[in-house]
Design a protein around this motif. Structure first.
Motif, PDB file in Angstrom:
ATOM      1  N   ALA A 186       0.840  -1.204   0.000  1.00 55.38           N
ATOM      2  CA  ALA A 186       0.000   0.000   0.000  1.00 55.38           C
ATOM      3  C   ALA A 186       0.873   1.251   0.000  1.00 55.38           C
ATOM      4  N   THR A 187       1.934   1.227   0.797  1.00 58.49           N
ATOM      5  CA  THR A 187       2.854   2.357   0.857  1.00 58.49           C
ATOM      6  C   THR A 187       3.570   2.567  -0.469  1.00 58.49           C
ATOM      7  N   ALA A 188       3.863   1.446  -1.165  1.00 62.25           N
ATOM      8  CA  ALA A 188       4.581   1.523  -2.438  1.00 62.25           C
ATOM      9  C   ALA A 188       3.693   1.870  -3.616  1.00 62.25           C
ATOM     10  N   GLY A 189       2.365   1.958  -3.408  1.00 58.14           N
ATOM     11  CA  GLY A 189       1.481   2.449  -4.459  1.00 58.14           C
ATOM     12  C   GLY A 189       0.754   1.411  -5.275  1.00 58.14           C
ATOM     13  N   ALA A 190       0.591   0.187  -4.757  1.00 62.25           N
ATOM     14  CA  ALA A 190      -0.221  -0.800  -5.478  1.00 62.25           C
ATOM     15  C   ALA A 190      -1.672  -0.322  -5.521  1.00 62.25           C
ATOM     16  N   SER A 191      -2.317  -0.487  -6.667  1.00 61.29           N
ATOM     17  CA  SER A 191      -3.693   0.002  -6.811  1.00 61.29           C
ATOM     18  C   SER A 191      -4.713  -0.979  -6.247  1.00 61.29           C
ATOM     19  N   GLN A 192      -4.421  -2.266  -6.336  1.00 58.76           N
ATOM     20  CA  GLN A 192      -5.249  -3.305  -5.739  1.00 58.76           C
ATOM     21  C   GLN A 192      -4.346  -4.236  -4.937  1.00 58.76           C
ATOM     22  N   ILE A 193      -4.782  -4.588  -3.745  1.00 65.98           N
ATOM     23  CA  ILE A 193      -4.050  -5.546  -2.913  1.00 65.98           C
ATOM     24  C   ILE A 193      -5.041  -6.610  -2.479  1.00 65.98           C
ATOM     25  N   ILE A 194      -4.915  -7.779  -3.049  1.00 69.04           N
ATOM     26  CA  ILE A 194      -5.824  -8.898  -2.795  1.00 69.04           C
ATOM     27  C   ILE A 194      -5.112  -9.874  -1.873  1.00 69.04           C
ATOM     28  N   VAL A 195      -5.636 -10.059  -0.677  1.00 68.10           N
ATOM     29  CA  VAL A 195      -5.002 -10.925   0.316  1.00 68.10           C
ATOM     30  C   VAL A 195      -5.831 -12.198   0.463  1.00 68.10           C
ATOM     31  N   CYS A 196      -5.139 -13.334   0.427  1.00 70.62           N
ATOM     32  CA  CYS A 196      -5.804 -14.637   0.509  1.00 70.62           C
ATOM     33  C   CYS A 196      -5.287 -15.420   1.708  1.00 70.62           C
ATOM     34  N   ASP A 197      -6.211 -16.003   2.464  1.00 72.49           N
ATOM     35  CA  ASP A 197      -5.839 -16.815   3.620  1.00 72.49           C
ATOM     36  C   ASP A 197      -7.035 -17.687   4.002  1.00 72.49           C
ATOM     37  N   LEU A 198      -6.791 -18.659   4.879  1.00 71.93           N
ATOM     38  CA  LEU A 198      -7.864 -19.532   5.355  1.00 71.93           C
ATOM     39  C   LEU A 198      -8.562 -18.973   6.586  1.00 71.93           C
ATOM     40  N   ASP A 199      -7.933 -18.035   7.274  1.00 69.36           N
ATOM     41  CA  ASP A 199      -8.413 -17.526   8.553  1.00 69.36           C
ATOM     42  C   ASP A 199      -9.198 -16.222   8.359  1.00 69.36           C
ATOM     43  N   PRO A 200     -10.522 -16.232   8.590  1.00 68.38           N
ATOM     44  CA  PRO A 200     -11.322 -15.011   8.413  1.00 68.38           C
ATOM     45  C   PRO A 200     -10.851 -13.862   9.306  1.00 68.38           C
ATOM     46  N   GLY A 201     -10.370 -14.165  10.504  1.00 69.07           N
ATOM     47  CA  GLY A 201      -9.900 -13.118  11.401  1.00 69.07           C
ATOM     48  C   GLY A 201      -8.690 -12.392  10.846  1.00 69.07           C
ATOM     49  N   LYS A 202      -7.771 -13.140  10.255  1.00 68.84           N
ATOM     50  CA  LYS A 202      -6.590 -12.526   9.659  1.00 68.84           C
ATOM     51  C   LYS A 202      -6.970 -11.697   8.435  1.00 68.84           C
ATOM     52  N   LEU A 203      -7.966 -12.159   7.692  1.00 70.75           N
ATOM     53  CA  LEU A 203      -8.412 -11.395   6.523  1.00 70.75           C
ATOM     54  C   LEU A 203      -9.077 -10.086   6.945  1.00 70.75           C
ATOM     55  N   GLU A 204      -9.801 -10.120   8.049  1.00 69.66           N
ATOM     56  CA  GLU A 204     -10.404  -8.888   8.559  1.00 69.66           C
ATOM     57  C   GLU A 204      -9.316  -7.883   8.932  1.00 69.66           C
ATOM     58  N   LEU A 205      -8.246  -8.369   9.564  1.00 75.64           N
ATOM     59  CA  LEU A 205      -7.135  -7.484   9.914  1.00 75.64           C
ATOM     60  C   LEU A 205      -6.440  -6.969   8.665  1.00 75.64           C
ATOM     61  N   ALA A 206      -6.310  -7.816   7.647  1.00 76.11           N
ATOM     62  CA  ALA A 206      -5.691  -7.386   6.389  1.00 76.11           C
ATOM     63  C   ALA A 206      -6.447  -6.210   5.781  1.00 76.11           C
ATOM     64  N   ARG A 207      -7.772  -6.243   5.867  1.00 72.67           N
ATOM     65  CA  ARG A 207      -8.561  -5.130   5.329  1.00 72.67           C
ATOM     66  C   ARG A 207      -8.286  -3.840   6.107  1.00 72.67           C
ATOM     67  N   LYS A 208      -8.100  -3.954   7.411  1.00 69.59           N
ATOM     68  CA  LYS A 208      -7.809  -2.773   8.224  1.00 69.59           C
ATOM     69  C   LYS A 208      -6.429  -2.197   7.897  1.00 69.59           C
ATOM     70  N   LEU A 209      -5.532  -3.072   7.422  1.00 62.75           N
ATOM     71  CA  LEU A 209      -4.154  -2.645   7.173  1.00 62.75           C
ATOM     72  C   LEU A 209      -3.886  -2.278   5.713  1.00 62.75           C
ATOM     73  N   GLY A 210      -4.939  -2.261   4.877  1.00 62.71           N
ATOM     74  CA  GLY A 210      -4.734  -1.761   3.529  1.00 62.71           C
ATOM     75  C   GLY A 210      -5.151  -2.657   2.389  1.00 62.71           C
ATOM     76  N   ALA A 211      -5.586  -3.888   2.675  1.00 59.25           N
ATOM     77  CA  ALA A 211      -6.054  -4.754   1.587  1.00 59.25           C
ATOM     78  C   ALA A 211      -7.317  -4.168   0.964  1.00 59.25           C
ATOM     79  N   THR A 212      -7.362  -4.134  -0.359  1.00 59.69           N
ATOM     80  CA  THR A 212      -8.576  -3.661  -1.045  1.00 59.69           C
ATOM     81  C   THR A 212      -9.593  -4.784  -1.207  1.00 59.69           C
TER      82      THR A 212
END
Length: 343
Positions: A186-212
């Motif tokens: 996100a800091t480097a300027g990616a326009s979309q950041i798609i994060v994949c994982d098995l853990d819904p809790g970690k994915l929720e945190l990923a959204r808070k940290l910049g995942a689109t």
């Protein structure tokens, strides 16, 4: 001094061990915070083969200089520091080129393997060469500084990659490194950041940290990435797990001419779809540890550009380390990073 010692696989003992003494060019560090790395957990059960008992683990740490050895000039007692996990020689071909992560004589703190044994920082004190030390800015806590080592891996991987401003990026794995990659991208300027994982809790945190976008990994993940990117595929994928399934997904989710950055390394070997990589001109980028990015990381944390506090699930006394290793090994939901405190 007291230390948390891996005496046999699945067994950690909080026990008295000799206090090390600093030699020429070394300092004795009083450890204030030491985080449990995923590699420590894989060493705890013998999976990695790089934590052969007995050994004091721990390489994500910070503290205060207690004593300086002969010939140390740049540091003094009381200095607040963190340190590189890699003990590099400073004189080989790669060190002279600035590629300290590839040092021919490289050792990693807290690692005991067939080639060497180097006790780490899950102890009251640890001895370190002064060349691997980094001074902490006033606004960075010891707990935050213990997160610099994993952050440096994400920063290094982003720097090694061919990422360009506006690229569509995929991060496979939302563990500590994957979540830090999410922020660096996100800091480097990616326009979309798609994060994949098995853990819904970690994915929720990923959204808070910049995942689109976030996706729960399953057989339809590659197709979902195609939908998100308008049937074009990602420009770049960061594989932060290191197993065959996620490596295969990384290769299959990027478009022709795309790139795969290999960060995770749990599995020694994976299958490579050679013809696809060749005919679609997919670039493969290996990335190892970090190479001097600590000051950059400390600046990003101190300036509030990257957030690490959200990744610290628990701080606990060092003597309780055994139970936290058990909980991390069991992949307890919601548990990301545990920081142990010797004091």
């Amino acid at each position: 001094m007291k230390a948390l010692v891996l005496t046999e696989y699945y067994k950690l003992e909080y026990k008295e061990v000799p206090t090390p003494r600093p030699g020429p060019g070394e300092v004795l560090l009083r450890v204030k915070a030491c985080a449990i790395c995923g590699s420590d957990v894989h060493g705890y059960d013998g999976q990695s083969g790089r934590r052969i008992p007995p050994v004091v683990m721990g390489h994500e740490a910070s503290g205060v200089i207690e004593e300086t050895g002969p010939e140390v000039k740049a540091w003094r007692k009381g200095d607040r520091v963190t340190f590189d996990s890699t003990v590099y020689c400073g004189s080989c071909h790669y060190c002279r080129k600035g590629q300290i992560n590839l040092c021919e004589n490289r050792m990693v703190l807290g690692v005991s393997c067939g080639d060497y044994r180097r006790d780490g920082a899950m102890a009251e004190y640890v001895v370190l060469p002064e060349r691997i030390l980094y001074r902490l800015p006033d606004g960075v806590s010891f707990e935050q500084a213990a997160m610099v080592e994993p952050l440096s891996i994400a920063v290094h991987a982003t720097a090694v990659s061919p990422l360009k401003l506006g690229d569509r990026a995929v991060v496979l794995g939302a563990g500590t490194i994957g979540l830090m990659l999410t922020q660096t991208l996100a800091t480097a300027g990616a326009s979309q950041i798609i994060v994949c994982d098995l853990d819904p809790g970690k994915l929720e945190l990923a959204r808070k940290l910049g995942a689109t976008h976030t996706l729960t990994s399953d057989s339809g993940t590659a197709g979902a990435i195609q939908d998100i990117t308008g049937a074009q595929g990602a420009d770049i994928a960061f594989e932060a797990v290191g197993i065959p399934a996620t490596f295969s997904l990384a290769v299959n989710c990027v478009h022709r001419g795309g790139a795969v950055v290999m960060v995770g390394n749990v599995t020694k070997e994976v299958s490579l779809p050679l013809q696809k990589c060749v005919t679609e001109q997919i670039g493969l980028y290996g990335t190892c540890s970090s190479s001097g990015e600590y000051d950059i990381c400390l600046g990003l944390i101190g300036g509030g550009r990257l957030r690490v506090d959200e990744l610290i699930s628990k701080t606990a006394p060092l003597e309780e380390g055994g139970k936290w290793f058990d909980r991390l090994h069991a992949a307890e939901p919601g548990l990301i990073k545990v920081v142990l405190q010797p004091d």
